[in-house]
Design an enzyme around this catalytic site. Structure first.
Site, PDB file in Angstrom:
ATOM      1  N   LYS A  22       3.938   9.590  -7.542  1.00  0.00           N
ATOM      2  CA  LYS A  22       3.003   8.454  -7.626  1.00  0.00           C
ATOM      3  C   LYS A  22       1.619   8.932  -8.068  1.00  0.00           C
ATOM      4  O   LYS A  22       1.013   8.365  -8.964  1.00  0.00           O
ATOM      5  CB  LYS A  22       2.894   7.779  -6.252  1.00  0.00           C
ATOM      6  CG  LYS A  22       1.746   6.803  -6.145  1.00  0.00           C
ATOM      7  CD  LYS A  22       1.650   6.141  -4.791  1.00  0.00           C
ATOM      8  CE  LYS A  22       0.846   6.915  -3.767  1.00  0.00           C
ATOM      9  NZ  LYS A  22      -0.617   6.868  -3.939  1.00  0.00           N
ATOM     10  N   ASN A  23       1.147  10.002  -7.429  1.00  0.00           N
ATOM     11  CA  ASN A  23      -0.225  10.436  -7.692  1.00  0.00           C
ATOM     12  C   ASN A  23      -0.395  11.058  -9.065  1.00  0.00           C
ATOM     13  O   ASN A  23      -1.512  11.310  -9.503  1.00  0.00           O
ATOM     14  CB  ASN A  23      -0.688  11.424  -6.611  1.00  0.00           C
ATOM     15  CG  ASN A  23      -0.947  10.721  -5.291  1.00  0.00           C
ATOM     16  OD1 ASN A  23      -0.851   9.502  -5.217  1.00  0.00           O
ATOM     17  ND2 ASN A  23      -1.283  11.487  -4.268  1.00  0.00           N
ATOM     18  N   CYS A 116     -11.024   2.059   2.878  1.00  0.00           N
ATOM     19  CA  CYS A 116      -9.600   1.776   2.948  1.00  0.00           C
ATOM     20  C   CYS A 116      -9.107   2.281   4.284  1.00  0.00           C
ATOM     21  O   CYS A 116      -9.896   2.710   5.126  1.00  0.00           O
ATOM     22  CB  CYS A 116      -8.840   2.438   1.808  1.00  0.00           C
ATOM     23  SG  CYS A 116      -8.607   4.179   2.074  1.00  0.00           S
ATOM     24  N   ARG A 121     -14.360   5.517   1.101  1.00  0.00           N
ATOM     25  CA  ARG A 121     -13.884   6.231  -0.091  1.00  0.00           C
ATOM     26  C   ARG A 121     -14.996   6.196  -1.150  1.00  0.00           C
ATOM     27  O   ARG A 121     -14.935   5.437  -2.120  1.00  0.00           O
ATOM     28  CB  ARG A 121     -12.612   5.567  -0.649  1.00  0.00           C
ATOM     29  CG  ARG A 121     -11.453   5.461   0.327  1.00  0.00           C
ATOM     30  CD  ARG A 121     -10.838   6.797   0.705  1.00  0.00           C
ATOM     31  NE  ARG A 121     -10.015   7.369  -0.338  1.00  0.00           N
ATOM     32  CZ  ARG A 121      -8.677   7.415  -0.311  1.00  0.00           C
ATOM     33  NH1 ARG A 121      -8.023   6.894   0.697  1.00  0.00           N
ATOM     34  NH2 ARG A 121      -8.011   7.986  -1.284  1.00  0.00           N
ATOM     35  N   ASP A 307      -1.934  14.785   2.702  1.00  0.00           N
ATOM     36  CA  ASP A 307      -0.901  13.749   2.623  1.00  0.00           C
ATOM     37  C   ASP A 307       0.370  14.131   3.395  1.00  0.00           C
ATOM     38  O   ASP A 307       1.222  13.271   3.641  1.00  0.00           O
ATOM     39  CB  ASP A 307      -0.536  13.471   1.155  1.00  0.00           C
ATOM     40  CG  ASP A 307      -1.613  12.672   0.449  1.00  0.00           C
ATOM     41  OD1 ASP A 307      -2.515  12.152   1.125  1.00  0.00           O
ATOM     42  OD2 ASP A 307      -1.554  12.561  -0.796  1.00  0.00           O
ATOM     43  N   ARG A 399       4.225   1.419  -1.049  1.00  0.00           N
ATOM     44  CA  ARG A 399       3.245   1.836  -2.064  1.00  0.00           C
ATOM     45  C   ARG A 399       3.586   3.216  -2.620  1.00  0.00           C
ATOM     46  O   ARG A 399       3.192   3.551  -3.741  1.00  0.00           O
ATOM     47  CB  ARG A 399       1.845   1.892  -1.452  1.00  0.00           C
ATOM     48  CG  ARG A 399       1.185   0.537  -1.239  1.00  0.00           C
ATOM     49  CD  ARG A 399      -0.223   0.721  -0.693  1.00  0.00           C
ATOM     50  NE  ARG A 399      -0.816   1.897  -1.296  1.00  0.00           N
ATOM     51  CZ  ARG A 399      -1.458   2.868  -0.631  1.00  0.00           C
ATOM     52  NH1 ARG A 399      -1.610   2.771   0.662  1.00  0.00           N
ATOM     53  NH2 ARG A 399      -1.960   3.900  -1.266  1.00  0.00           N
TER      54      ARG A 399
HETATM   55  C1  UD1 Z   1      -6.165  11.787  -3.946  1.00  0.00           C
HETATM   56  C2  UD1 Z   1      -4.767  11.302  -3.662  1.00  0.00           C
HETATM   57  C3  UD1 Z   1      -4.527  11.183  -2.160  1.00  0.00           C
HETATM   58  C4  UD1 Z   1      -4.843  12.513  -1.486  1.00  0.00           C
HETATM   59  C5  UD1 Z   1      -6.229  13.013  -1.888  1.00  0.00           C
HETATM   60  C6  UD1 Z   1      -6.550  14.400  -1.357  1.00  0.00           C
HETATM   61  C7  UD1 Z   1      -4.192   9.926  -5.560  1.00  0.00           C
HETATM   62  C8  UD1 Z   1      -3.897   8.575  -6.071  1.00  0.00           C
HETATM   63  N1  UD1 Z   1      -4.575  10.007  -4.291  1.00  0.00           N
HETATM   64  O1  UD1 Z   1      -7.059  10.819  -3.415  1.00  0.00           O
HETATM   65  O2  UD1 Z   1      -3.168  10.835  -1.933  1.00  0.00           O
HETATM   66  O3  UD1 Z   1      -4.820  12.330  -0.085  1.00  0.00           O
HETATM   67  O4  UD1 Z   1      -6.351  13.052  -3.313  1.00  0.00           O
HETATM   68  O5  UD1 Z   1      -5.579  15.306  -1.792  1.00  0.00           O
HETATM   69  O6  UD1 Z   1      -4.024  10.912  -6.239  1.00  0.00           O
HETATM   70  N2  UD1 Z   1     -15.151  12.081  -1.953  1.00  0.00           N
HETATM   71  C9  UD1 Z   1     -16.516  11.851  -1.953  1.00  0.00           C
HETATM   72  N3  UD1 Z   1     -17.079  11.407  -3.118  1.00  0.00           N
HETATM   73  C10 UD1 Z   1     -16.370  11.200  -4.255  1.00  0.00           C
HETATM   74  C11 UD1 Z   1     -14.972  11.432  -4.233  1.00  0.00           C
HETATM   75  C12 UD1 Z   1     -14.381  11.877  -3.059  1.00  0.00           C
HETATM   76  O7  UD1 Z   1     -17.203  12.030  -0.949  1.00  0.00           O
HETATM   77  O8  UD1 Z   1     -16.939  10.808  -5.277  1.00  0.00           O
HETATM   78  C13 UD1 Z   1     -14.504  12.564  -0.693  1.00  0.00           C
HETATM   79  C14 UD1 Z   1     -13.504  11.552  -0.139  1.00  0.00           C
HETATM   80  O9  UD1 Z   1     -14.137  10.575   0.650  1.00  0.00           O
HETATM   81  C15 UD1 Z   1     -12.568  12.430   0.663  1.00  0.00           C
HETATM   82  C16 UD1 Z   1     -12.552  13.737  -0.150  1.00  0.00           C
HETATM   83  O10 UD1 Z   1     -13.702  13.688  -0.986  1.00  0.00           O
HETATM   84  O11 UD1 Z   1     -13.144  12.683   1.922  1.00  0.00           O
HETATM   85  C17 UD1 Z   1     -11.302  13.922  -0.966  1.00  0.00           C
HETATM   86  O12 UD1 Z   1     -11.146  12.838  -1.826  1.00  0.00           O
HETATM   87  P1  UD1 Z   1     -10.388  12.942  -3.223  1.00  0.00           P
HETATM   88  O13 UD1 Z   1      -9.920  14.327  -3.456  1.00  0.00           O
HETATM   89  O14 UD1 Z   1     -11.260  12.324  -4.244  1.00  0.00           O
HETATM   90  O15 UD1 Z   1      -9.117  12.030  -2.960  1.00  0.00           O
HETATM   91  P2  UD1 Z   1      -8.589  10.850  -3.848  1.00  0.00           P
HETATM   92  O16 UD1 Z   1      -8.675  11.203  -5.288  1.00  0.00           O
HETATM   93  O17 UD1 Z   1      -9.217   9.597  -3.407  1.00  0.00           O
END
Ligand code: UD1
Length: 418
Positions: A22-23, A116, A121, A307, A399
């Protein structure tokens, strides 16, 4: 409202072919919007998040047809660069379309993804990188309006944290930009390498996808291609954790063995026998699991994946001894623990730490899935528990897991969707 009814206590045995990731599929679908011509994505899992991505593509003027695990996406000029809030809110990963639409059309309007089930997020890193590439970004009452004034330009971007989503969004913004973009401290998840593999097959010039420094030289155009999405390493971890929780002997085929190494090495320490070859993983769990002596710390790849934290915890609720988890990626990632406690588990949560004292057996209960991986963890716990567990809220599970009940049934588990 659909539910899973799980009758626990059956060992899992058999062979299961893993679904596509999915990711990986979601950012690749967004990337297809950047191409001229048809993109054929194979091994694309049948999931509600994939349908949501397909609706966003159709809304912005790309044609997306999906059947039999294949998505065919025909992108031409976009008919709109504003993604409606209703579609943005269908799934949190919709933010990945920001980089693709901005990169292709030079502008994009989206609503803020908001919080979420895992906590806040933020997307500050995504936006800061796009600003460095020349985008003007304003916030009008929760709507983010990004404008490039022509083509984005290359930039040197150092992420404060290796965010998966920010890395993907910046890659998507950079592939058609003018000049070279360097992303330092990029996320190294295998799904990033898969996205870069797809983009390269479409004519992009990218070095280092999957490493902490990624160099992207912008090209004028991308063309369509045929691409097979990588296997889902978190679904793989989930079915292995289920067999560890219920006991049994299973083989996973079409597995991303290398990408699953951080999970496999920890699971092996619980006493399961694990053997893997190129794309197959064999697991046998004949006796009670042993608790983990080292703390399980979730970290960006190649650390232990956040995850897979919940599903491993479900298996360890009945291990001999005490295991300790430390969740370092998301604030609210222990929401499954209440349901596990209702089933008889002994878990104490203190901030980012969860202490799991193994009990002899779990028992069935009426519980509710509150998020995707937490819901899968409840199913894993239920398969190993005495009696019947009723899990509601399974739209969360749908999902990310392609017909979970069919996959578990193939392995001999007793689970029904009602
Ligand atoms: C993706 C995955 C999710 C997985 C996560 C971490 C997808 C669709 N989802 O989520 O399943 O759990 O990676 O491996 O691929 N953060 C900030 N600012 C930003 C972006 C992120 O503070 O601009 C923080 C987030 O709040 C979180 C951390 O960074 O605490 C990690 O987030 P991120 O790696 O971006 O996860 P996702 O891409 O949302």
């Amino acid at each position: 409202m659909q539910k899973f009814i799980v009758r626990g206590g059956r060992r899992l045995c058999g062979e299961l072919t893993l679904q596509g990731s999915k990711n990986s599929a979601l950012p690749i679908m967004a990337a297809a919007a950047l191409c001229d011509g048809d993109c054929v994505l194979k091994n694309c899992p049948e999931l509600t998040d994939i349908y949501a991505a397909s609706r966003i593509l159709n809304c912005i003027g790309c044609k997306c047809r999906y059947s039999a695990n294949t998505a065919v996406i025909t992108a031409s000029e976009l008919t709109t660069t504003a993604i409606p809030a209703s579609l943005m809110q269908e799934m949190r990963s919709s933010i990945i379309f920001l980089g693709a639409v901005l990169g292709k059309a030079g502008e994009c309007t989206v609503c803020l993804p908001g919080g979420c089930e895992l906590g806040p997020r933020p997307i500050d890193m995504h936006l800061a990188g796009m600003r460095k590439m020349g985008a003007d970004i304003s916030d009008y009452g929760g709507n983010i309006v990004c404008r490039a004034h022509g083509r984005l330009h290359g930039a040197k971007i150092s992420l404060p944290f290796p965010s998966v989503g920010a890395t993907e969004n910046l890659i998507l913004s950079a592939v058609n930009a003018d000049g070279e973009t360097v992303i330092n401290n990029a996320a190294r998840e295998p799904e990033i390498a898969d996205l870069c593999g797809f983009l390269r097959a479409c004519g992009a010039d990218i070095a280092g996808g999957g490493e902490s420094s990624i160099v992207i030289r912008g090209v004028e155009r991308l063309h369509g291609c045929e691409y097979t999405v990588m296997p889902d390493r978190i679904a793989g971890a989930t079915y292995l954790a289920m067999a560890a929780a219920a006991g049994g002997e299973i083989i996973l085929t079409n597995a991303c063995v290398q990408g699953m190494e951080p999970f496999l090495s920890v699971l092996e320490q619980t006493g399961c026998s694990i053997y893997s070859s190129e794309d197959r993983i064999y697991l046998r769990c004949g006796s009670r699991l042993k608790a983990l002596s080292d703390r399980v710390r979730t970290m960006p790849h190649p650390g232990f994946p956040t995850d897979a934290q919940a599903v491993l915890m479900a298996a360890l609720t009945t291990a001999e001894g005490t295991s300790v988890f430390e969740e370092n990626i998301f604030d609210c990632r222990y929401r499954h623990t209440d349901a596990l406690v209702k089933m008889g588990a002994d878990i104490q949560v203190m901030g980012k730490i969860a202490v799991v004292k193994g009990v002899n057996r779990l028992h069935g209960a009426k519980i509710e899935a509150t998020d995707l991986r937490g819901g899968a963890a409840m199913a894993a716990a239920a398969l190993g528990a005495d009696g019947i567990t009723e899990i509601s809220g399974i739209s969360h599970i749908d999902r990310g897991y392609e017909r979970l009940e069919e996959a578990v049934s193939i392995l001999g588990g007793d689970i029904k969707r009602v």
